[in-house]
Design an enzyme around this catalytic site. Sequence first.
Site, short mmCIF file in Angstrom:
data_model
loop_
_atom_site.label_atom_id
_atom_site.label_comp_id
_atom_site.label_asym_id
_atom_site.label_seq_id
_atom_site.Cartn_x
_atom_site.Cartn_y
_atom_site.Cartn_z
N HIS A 1 -3.32 4.92 4.56
CA HIS A 1 -4.94 3.84 4.42
C HIS A 1 -5.69 4.62 3.64
CE1 HIS A 1 -7.34 0.89 5.88
NE2 HIS A 1 -8.31 2.09 6.18
N ARG B 1 1.36 -1.04 0.06
CA ARG B 1 -0.14 0.17 -0.31
C ARG B 1 0.99 1.85 -0.20
NH1 ARG B 1 -2.29 0.62 5.62
NH2 ARG B 1 -0.44 2.62 5.23
N TYR C 1 3.91 5.11 11.55
CA TYR C 1 3.97 4.00 10.93
C TYR C 1 5.45 3.38 10.75
CZ TYR C 1 0.14 3.53 8.84
OH TYR C 1 -0.91 3.61 7.96
C1 LIG Z 1 -14.94 -5.95 11.23
C2 LIG Z 1 -14.19 -5.17 11.26
N1 LIG Z 1 -12.91 -4.67 11.78
C3 LIG Z 1 -12.33 -3.21 12.11
C4 LIG Z 1 -12.56 -2.55 11.08
C5 LIG Z 1 -12.13 -1.38 10.71
N2 LIG Z 1 -10.89 -1.35 10.08
C6 LIG Z 1 -10.87 -0.58 8.26
S1 LIG Z 1 -9.89 -1.14 7.58
C7 LIG Z 1 -8.79 -2.15 8.02
C8 LIG Z 1 -7.41 -2.92 8.10
C9 LIG Z 1 -7.70 -3.96 6.85
O1 LIG Z 1 -6.73 -3.92 6.27
P1 LIG Z 1 -6.38 -5.22 5.03
O2 LIG Z 1 -7.42 -6.08 5.62
O3 LIG Z 1 -5.14 -5.13 5.13
O4 LIG Z 1 -7.44 -4.27 4.61
P2 LIG Z 1 -6.17 -3.22 3.61
O5 LIG Z 1 -7.10 -2.05 4.32
O6 LIG Z 1 -4.85 -3.10 3.60
O7 LIG Z 1 -6.65 -3.09 2.41
C10 LIG Z 1 -9.21 -1.99 10.08
C11 LIG Z 1 -8.94 -2.90 11.20
C12 LIG Z 1 -14.00 -3.17 9.80
N3 LIG Z 1 -13.78 -2.50 8.80
N4 LIG Z 1 -14.71 -4.12 9.83
#
Ligand SMILES: Cc1ncc(C[n+]2csc(CCOP(=O)(O)OP(=O)(O)O)c2C)c(N)n1
Length: 349
Positions: free
Chosen positions: A248, A244, A257
């Site tokens: 985020h 990425r 971080y």
């Molecule tokens: C069930 C749930 N828990 C927590 C969140 C908060 N949250 C949003 S994005 C994220 C990180 C997700 O990381 P990843 O699966 O690696 O996807 P990326 O954003 O890197 O594409 C979190 C914890 C959420 N959206 N849904």
Amino acid sequence: MLLDPDGRPTAAGKGSLPDAEALLRGLAGMIAARRFNEQAGVLVRQGRLAVYPSSYGQEACQVAAAQVLADGDWLFPTYRDTAAAVARGVDPVEVLGLLKGDWHSGYDPYERNVAPLTTPLATQLPHAVGVAHAARLRGTRTVVLAMCGDGATSEGDFHEALNFAAVFRAPVVFFVQNNQYAISVPLARQSAAPSLAHKGVGYGIPGEHVDGNDLAALLDVLSRAVDRARTGAGPQLVEGRTYRIQAHTNADDATRYRSDDEVTEWAAKDPIARLETYLRAEGILDDTRAAAFAGAAEEVAHRTRDGINRDVEPNPDDLFRFVYAEPTPQLVEQLAMVRDELSREEGHR
Ligand SMILES: Cc1ncc(C[n+]2csc(CCOP(=O)(O)OP(=O)(O)O)c2C)c(N)n1
Ligand SMILES: [Mg+2]
């Protein structure tokens, strides 16, 4: 890996690259995807989008996910997979509707067989398996490609989806974009598994990892997984290793971080530059064609900008109209309350 970061075919790549037409299509898609990411970023800064989770740097995964599917197949994206939806042919303005805060899903999922962008992590995966299972019961040859991130592989829904898919041999390909972070949590703090592809083993699902910045390798691995699912051999898990490049979302400060050096190191593995270098070296891509791809990408950006900048007058009734085919008594009551409140506001003006 079929093409190394400098755009040279690896030993595995020699003689087994996808054909030139598929690679050109992929390159055009990635150039458009990047331009779309840049445009969406600008729209956020202008206050036209509420939030944008960018797939900048992940364009190979985005485009390959769309490119390996047939028209009747289904794609299940996450919030980060807007460029994949666009690559599959969903209107770019409608794709951003949700992130603008305009309208439910923003687009009609049935138009291009793209499920709504899902924000709650991994919840789309059991849905994807359900669609795949239903297709199998109906005897159609539909395949479902379900996307999720590295962080989402820690969610219960991910594991339940894999288990169900394996037991029922659902024609689904789970495509994990391992971009190394779940917001601020790096992969090493997320998972102790030898790889995310290993997570299929316990469920009886073959897992494969692939360089997620190598479009040629992604097309190869994903299309084999899709073909396999289509023949009834069951689900597969594919981990695409990518990065990425941006924060985020616009609401995040990634410098808190991770180091700039790490980002610079990954930027050198850029998926677009890699494929473009190869195609030029082979004489498959020339300046005229490259300019046409850039022009088409500009056209997507232009359309996106125009559409998002157009103010729409939302109809508050729409909040209630598409929740259930038959509205529940509570929804009927809430709709009446909203109408009542709005009409009183009108009266005060
Ligand atoms: C069930 C749930 N828990 C927590 C969140 C908060 N949250 C949003 S994005 C994220 C990180 C997700 O990381 P990843 O699966 O690696 O996807 P990326 O954003 O890197 O594409 C979190 C914890 C959420 N959206 N849904
Ligand atoms: Mg991630």
